[in-house]
Design an enzyme around this catalytic site. Structure first.
Site, PDB file in Angstrom:
ATOM      1  N   LYS A 176       0.748  -1.263  -0.054  1.00 16.99           N
ATOM      2  CA  LYS A 176      -0.056  -0.078   0.025  1.00 16.99           C
ATOM      3  C   LYS A 176       0.839   1.410  -0.037  1.00 16.99           C
ATOM      4  O   LYS A 176       0.545   2.059  -0.811  1.00 16.99           O
ATOM      5  CB  LYS A 176      -0.878  -0.147   1.196  1.00 16.99           C
ATOM      6  CG  LYS A 176      -1.566   1.375   1.715  1.00 16.99           C
ATOM      7  CD  LYS A 176      -2.255   1.482   3.155  1.00 16.99           C
ATOM      8  CE  LYS A 176      -1.500   1.624   4.008  1.00 16.99           C
ATOM      9  NZ  LYS A 176      -1.270   2.892   4.497  1.00 16.99           N
ATOM     10  N   ASN A 177       1.801   1.331   0.829  1.00 14.19           N
ATOM     11  CA  ASN A 177       2.665   2.424   0.970  1.00 14.19           C
ATOM     12  C   ASN A 177       3.896   2.743  -0.014  1.00 14.19           C
ATOM     13  O   ASN A 177       4.104   4.135  -0.203  1.00 14.19           O
ATOM     14  CB  ASN A 177       3.511   2.399   2.496  1.00 14.19           C
ATOM     15  CG  ASN A 177       2.393   2.555   3.521  1.00 14.19           C
ATOM     16  OD1 ASN A 177       1.170   2.862   3.299  1.00 14.19           O
ATOM     17  ND2 ASN A 177       3.049   2.549   4.734  1.00 14.19           N
TER      18      ASN A 177
ATOM     19  N   ARG B 136       1.887  14.644  13.062  1.00 13.88           N
ATOM     20  CA  ARG B 136       2.352  14.091  11.904  1.00 13.88           C
ATOM     21  C   ARG B 136       2.395  15.647  10.812  1.00 13.88           C
ATOM     22  O   ARG B 136       1.376  15.811   9.774  1.00 13.88           O
ATOM     23  CB  ARG B 136       1.266  13.211  11.089  1.00 13.88           C
ATOM     24  CG  ARG B 136       1.331  12.139  11.690  1.00 13.88           C
ATOM     25  CD  ARG B 136       0.590  10.880  10.951  1.00 13.88           C
ATOM     26  NE  ARG B 136       1.396  10.370   9.926  1.00 13.88           N
ATOM     27  CZ  ARG B 136       1.084   9.562   8.971  1.00 13.88           C
ATOM     28  NH1 ARG B 136      -0.118   9.073   9.363  1.00 13.88           N
ATOM     29  NH2 ARG B 136       1.691   8.992   8.122  1.00 13.88           N
TER      30      ARG B 136
ATOM     31  N   ARG C  34      -8.452   0.107   5.419  1.00 13.78           N
ATOM     32  CA  ARG C  34      -7.464   0.855   4.734  1.00 13.78           C
ATOM     33  C   ARG C  34      -6.226   0.264   4.077  1.00 13.78           C
ATOM     34  O   ARG C  34      -5.554   0.817   3.043  1.00 13.78           O
ATOM     35  CB  ARG C  34      -7.249   2.070   5.412  1.00 13.78           C
ATOM     36  CG  ARG C  34      -8.273   3.011   5.935  1.00 13.78           C
ATOM     37  CD  ARG C  34      -7.953   4.166   6.506  1.00 13.78           C
ATOM     38  NE  ARG C  34      -6.621   4.770   6.104  1.00 13.78           N
ATOM     39  CZ  ARG C  34      -5.772   5.405   6.681  1.00 13.78           C
ATOM     40  NH1 ARG C  34      -5.775   5.418   7.988  1.00 13.78           N
ATOM     41  NH2 ARG C  34      -4.755   5.841   6.344  1.00 13.78           N
TER      42      ARG C  34
ATOM     43  N   CYS D 117      -3.502  13.291  12.791  1.00 10.09           N
ATOM     44  CA  CYS D 117      -4.281  11.808  13.015  1.00 10.09           C
ATOM     45  C   CYS D 117      -4.104  11.178  14.154  1.00 10.09           C
ATOM     46  O   CYS D 117      -3.487  11.532  15.086  1.00 10.09           O
ATOM     47  CB  CYS D 117      -4.165  11.256  11.518  1.00 10.09           C
ATOM     48  SG  CYS D 117      -2.308  10.347  11.830  1.00 10.09           S
TER      49      CYS D 117
HETATM   50  N1  EPU Z   1       7.562  14.410   9.981  1.00 11.48           N
HETATM   51  C1  EPU Z   1       7.854  15.751  10.402  1.00 11.48           C
HETATM   52  N2  EPU Z   1       7.591  16.695   9.200  1.00 11.48           N
HETATM   53  C2  EPU Z   1       7.159  16.274   8.112  1.00 11.48           C
HETATM   54  C3  EPU Z   1       7.238  15.030   7.746  1.00 11.48           C
HETATM   55  C4  EPU Z   1       7.372  13.990   8.709  1.00 11.48           C
HETATM   56  O1  EPU Z   1       8.280  16.225  11.297  1.00 11.48           O
HETATM   57  O2  EPU Z   1       7.001  17.217   7.051  1.00 11.48           O
HETATM   58  C5  EPU Z   1       7.957  13.402  11.364  1.00 11.48           C
HETATM   59  C6  EPU Z   1       6.842  12.616  11.505  1.00 11.48           C
HETATM   60  O3  EPU Z   1       5.903  13.168  12.553  1.00 11.48           O
HETATM   61  C7  EPU Z   1       7.287  11.257  12.077  1.00 11.48           C
HETATM   62  C8  EPU Z   1       8.627  11.214  11.155  1.00 11.48           C
HETATM   63  O4  EPU Z   1       8.776  12.560  10.641  1.00 11.48           O
HETATM   64  O5  EPU Z   1       7.684  11.507  13.389  1.00 11.48           O
HETATM   65  C9  EPU Z   1       8.538  10.101  10.213  1.00 11.48           C
HETATM   66  O6  EPU Z   1       7.221  10.450   9.203  1.00 11.48           O
HETATM   67  P1  EPU Z   1       7.139  10.150   7.703  1.00 11.48           P
HETATM   68  O7  EPU Z   1       7.202  11.207   7.125  1.00 11.48           O
HETATM   69  O8  EPU Z   1       8.382   9.141   7.427  1.00 11.48           O
HETATM   70  O9  EPU Z   1       5.693   9.110   7.682  1.00 11.48           O
HETATM   71  P2  EPU Z   1       5.043   9.266   6.311  1.00 11.48           P
HETATM   72  O10 EPU Z   1       6.010   9.291   5.098  1.00 11.48           O
HETATM   73  O11 EPU Z   1       3.874  10.250   6.424  1.00 11.48           O
HETATM   74  C10 EPU Z   1       5.086   6.839   5.908  1.00 11.48           C
HETATM   75  C11 EPU Z   1       3.804   5.771   6.131  1.00 11.48           C
HETATM   76  C12 EPU Z   1       3.332   5.483   7.254  1.00 11.48           C
HETATM   77  C13 EPU Z   1       4.679   5.108   8.077  1.00 11.48           C
HETATM   78  C14 EPU Z   1       5.718   6.148   8.135  1.00 11.48           C
HETATM   79  C15 EPU Z   1       6.988   5.871   8.822  1.00 11.48           C
HETATM   80  C16 EPU Z   1       2.739   5.912   3.773  1.00 11.48           C
HETATM   81  C17 EPU Z   1       1.197   6.239   3.218  1.00 11.48           C
HETATM   82  N3  EPU Z   1       2.479   6.122   5.125  1.00 11.48           N
HETATM   83  O12 EPU Z   1       4.328   7.876   6.552  1.00 11.48           O
HETATM   84  O13 EPU Z   1       2.378   4.544   7.269  1.00 11.48           O
HETATM   85  O14 EPU Z   1       4.110   4.906   9.601  1.00 11.48           O
HETATM   86  O15 EPU Z   1       6.008   6.534   6.604  1.00 11.48           O
HETATM   87  O16 EPU Z   1       7.459   4.689   8.333  1.00 11.48           O
HETATM   88  O17 EPU Z   1       3.531   5.413   3.190  1.00 11.48           O
HETATM   89  C18 EPU Z   1       0.734   2.913   8.080  1.00 11.48           C
HETATM   90  O18 EPU Z   1       0.807   2.348   6.819  1.00 11.48           O
HETATM   91  O19 EPU Z   1      -0.007   2.440   8.963  1.00 11.48           O
HETATM   92  C19 EPU Z   1       1.521   4.174   8.260  1.00 11.48           C
HETATM   93  C20 EPU Z   1       1.204   5.170   8.891  1.00 11.48           C
END
Ligand code: EPU
Length: 436
Positions: free
Chosen positions: A22-23, A134, A414, A129
């Site tokens: 999915k991701n 996030r 989801r 969320c």
């Molecule tokens: N963060 C920031 N600023 C940003 C972006 C992220 O501070 O602009 C912080 C976040 O709050 C978090 C850390 O950086 O503490 C890492 O977050 P990341 O940006 O890597 O998360 P994401 O890319 O939004 C994806 C997956 C998540 C998974 C995370 C971490 C998708 C659609 N989502 O989210 O998946 O937990 O990477 O590996 O790819 C799930 O599938 O259940 C899920 C939540």
């Protein structure tokens, strides 16, 4: 809102096919906004988040068509679903509205591709969320460095690119919690069509970044260093649609490994890449779970005794936050005290209270959970919260004494394709109760 009724106690046995990730699918679908012609994606799972991305791409002028499963000309490997064709029909649209973004945070993935290809984007600001705040500040910062001008207007992020084309440069993308997965993909996509070279320092190394970079390179991009913290992107003038198979879902695979372990079962997992799960296999090995690989099939079998372990979630290649809750369900039945620390989303512990309602003895202390193993869990009525917390409750329900009712399973829908059908085929007693 549907519920699951699970009667615990059945050992899971048999073979299960893991779906495409999915991701990986979500940002890759968004990246198709940058390619001329048609892109065919294989292995995209059927999930409500994917439906949301299809709807969003539709609103952004794409034509998205799902083939039937086993379409002969396109069927060159494992797939529970037919491939997805994505082509652009109208490039004048650039608004990702609140009604879609609020249901799926991954909508932010369209920001980089829209700015790179259309020079403007309006994306509703994703709120917090259930797993934490996030923020998207790193996405914005990276795209600003490439030349985007941003303002926030009525809850929307409005980005414009003066002169219409982004400009490559060297930039740092790390944040307080380490690298960002979708942020790295957003900037990498934008850089693919920017003028000149971009170097992303502090890039995420997750397999999903690797998969998207592989797709972009097939489309004509020039990206090097993916899978490492320093990505080099030489901008090109245009990208062309291609065929691409999505990598297997490492989180679904890990969840089924834990399902084998928690039910004292034995599973054969098809369509997985064990190389993406080294840290997970390491922790499960310590717990006593037996994982092996033979001719492309992964075997997971439980040990009678579950050893307690310490585990900290980390960016890849560390233990993924997306399997923290599921491991906790397993360790709730461990033979001693385990310690779990959450370093990516420090508030991601919604499952603790629900596991305790089932007889778990888990205490949360800041970003750490102390798990005192118990002899058995009992069925109870529990509430699915975020996607992975819900998966942990399903795992607990599979082994709990009596019946577990899990409400609000739309969270599971989801991210886990046909989960109750897959579990039933392995011997689980699980039914979906449809909302009347
Ligand atoms: N963060 C920031 N600023 C940003 C972006 C992220 O501070 O602009 C912080 C976040 O709050 C978090 C850390 O950086 O503490 C890492 O977050 P990341 O940006 O890597 O998360 P994401 O890319 O939004 C994806 C997956 C998540 C998974 C995370 C971490 C998708 C659609 N989502 O989210 O998946 O937990 O990477 O590996 O790819 C799930 O599938 O259940 C899920 C939540």
């Amino acid at each position: 809102m549907d519920s699951f009724l699970i009667r615990g106690g059945n050992r899971l046995k048999g073979r299960v096919e893991i779906s495409g990730s999915k991701n990986s699918s979500l940002p890759i679908m968004a990246a198709c906004l940058m390619a001329g012609g048609k892109t065919t994606l294989k292995g995209v799972p059927r999930l409500s988040d994917i439906d949301s991305m299809i709807k969003l791409l539709g609103a952004l002028g794409c034509d998205v068509y799902r083939h039937d499963a086993n379409t002969p000309a396109l069927d060159d490997g494992p797939s529970l679903n037919g491939p997805l064709d994505i082509s652009i029909t109208d490039e004048t649209k650039s608004v990702a509205a609140y009604d879609i973004v609020k249901t799926m945070r991954a909508s932010i993935c369209v920001l980089g591709p829209l700015l790179a290809k259309r020079g403007q984007a309006v994306v509703s600001m994703p709120g917090g969320c259930l797993i934490g705040d996030r923020p998207v500040d790193l996405h914005i910062r990276g795209l600003q460095k490439l030349g985007t001008e941003f303002r926030v207007e009525k809850g929307n992020i409005v980005g414009t690119v003066p002169g219409g084309r982004l400009k490559g440069r060297r930039l740092y993308l790390g944040g307080a919690q380490g690298p960002t997965v979708l942020g790295t993909i957003n900037i990498m996509c934008a850089a693919a069509l920017a003028e000149g070279e971009t170097v992303i320092v502090g890039a995420a190394c997750e397999p999903e970044v690797w998969d998207c970079a592989t797709l972009l390179n097939k489309m004509g991009a020039k990206i090097k260093g993916f899978g490492t913290p320093e990505l080099h992107v030489e901008g090109v003038d245009n990208l062309t649609g291609v065929e691409h198979r999505i990598i297997p879902d490492r989180i679904e695979c890990g969840t089924f490994m834990i399902a084998a372990a928690i039910t004292n079962g034995e599973l054969e997992l098809k369509n997985c890449n064990l190389d993406h799960l080294v840290a997970v296999v390491d922790r499960l090995d310590e717990v006593g779970v037996r994982i092996s690989r033979e001719n492309g099939t992964i075997f997971a079998a439980s040990a009678r005794r579950l050893n307690p372990v310490e585990m900290t979630t980390q960016p890849y290649p560390g233990f993924p936050t997306d399997l923290q809750a599921q491991l906790m369900a397993l360790l709730a039945l461990g033979d001693g005290i385990s310690v779990i620390t959450e370093r990516i989303f420090p508030d991601r512990f919604l499952h603790v209270g629900e596991l305790n309602r089932m007889g778990g003895r888990i205490r949360k202390d800041g970003a750490t959970a102390i798990v005192q193993g118990v002899k058995e869990l009992q069925g109870a009525s529990v509430m699915a919260s975020d996607l992975r917390a819900s998966a942990a409750l399903v795992l607990a329900g599979l082994v709990a004494k009596g019946t577990t009712q899990i409400d609000r399973v739309y969270h599971i829908d989801r991210g886990y394709e046909k989960i109750e059908q897959k579990l039933r085929a392995l011997g689980a007693d699980i039914v979906r109760v449809k909302e009347k």
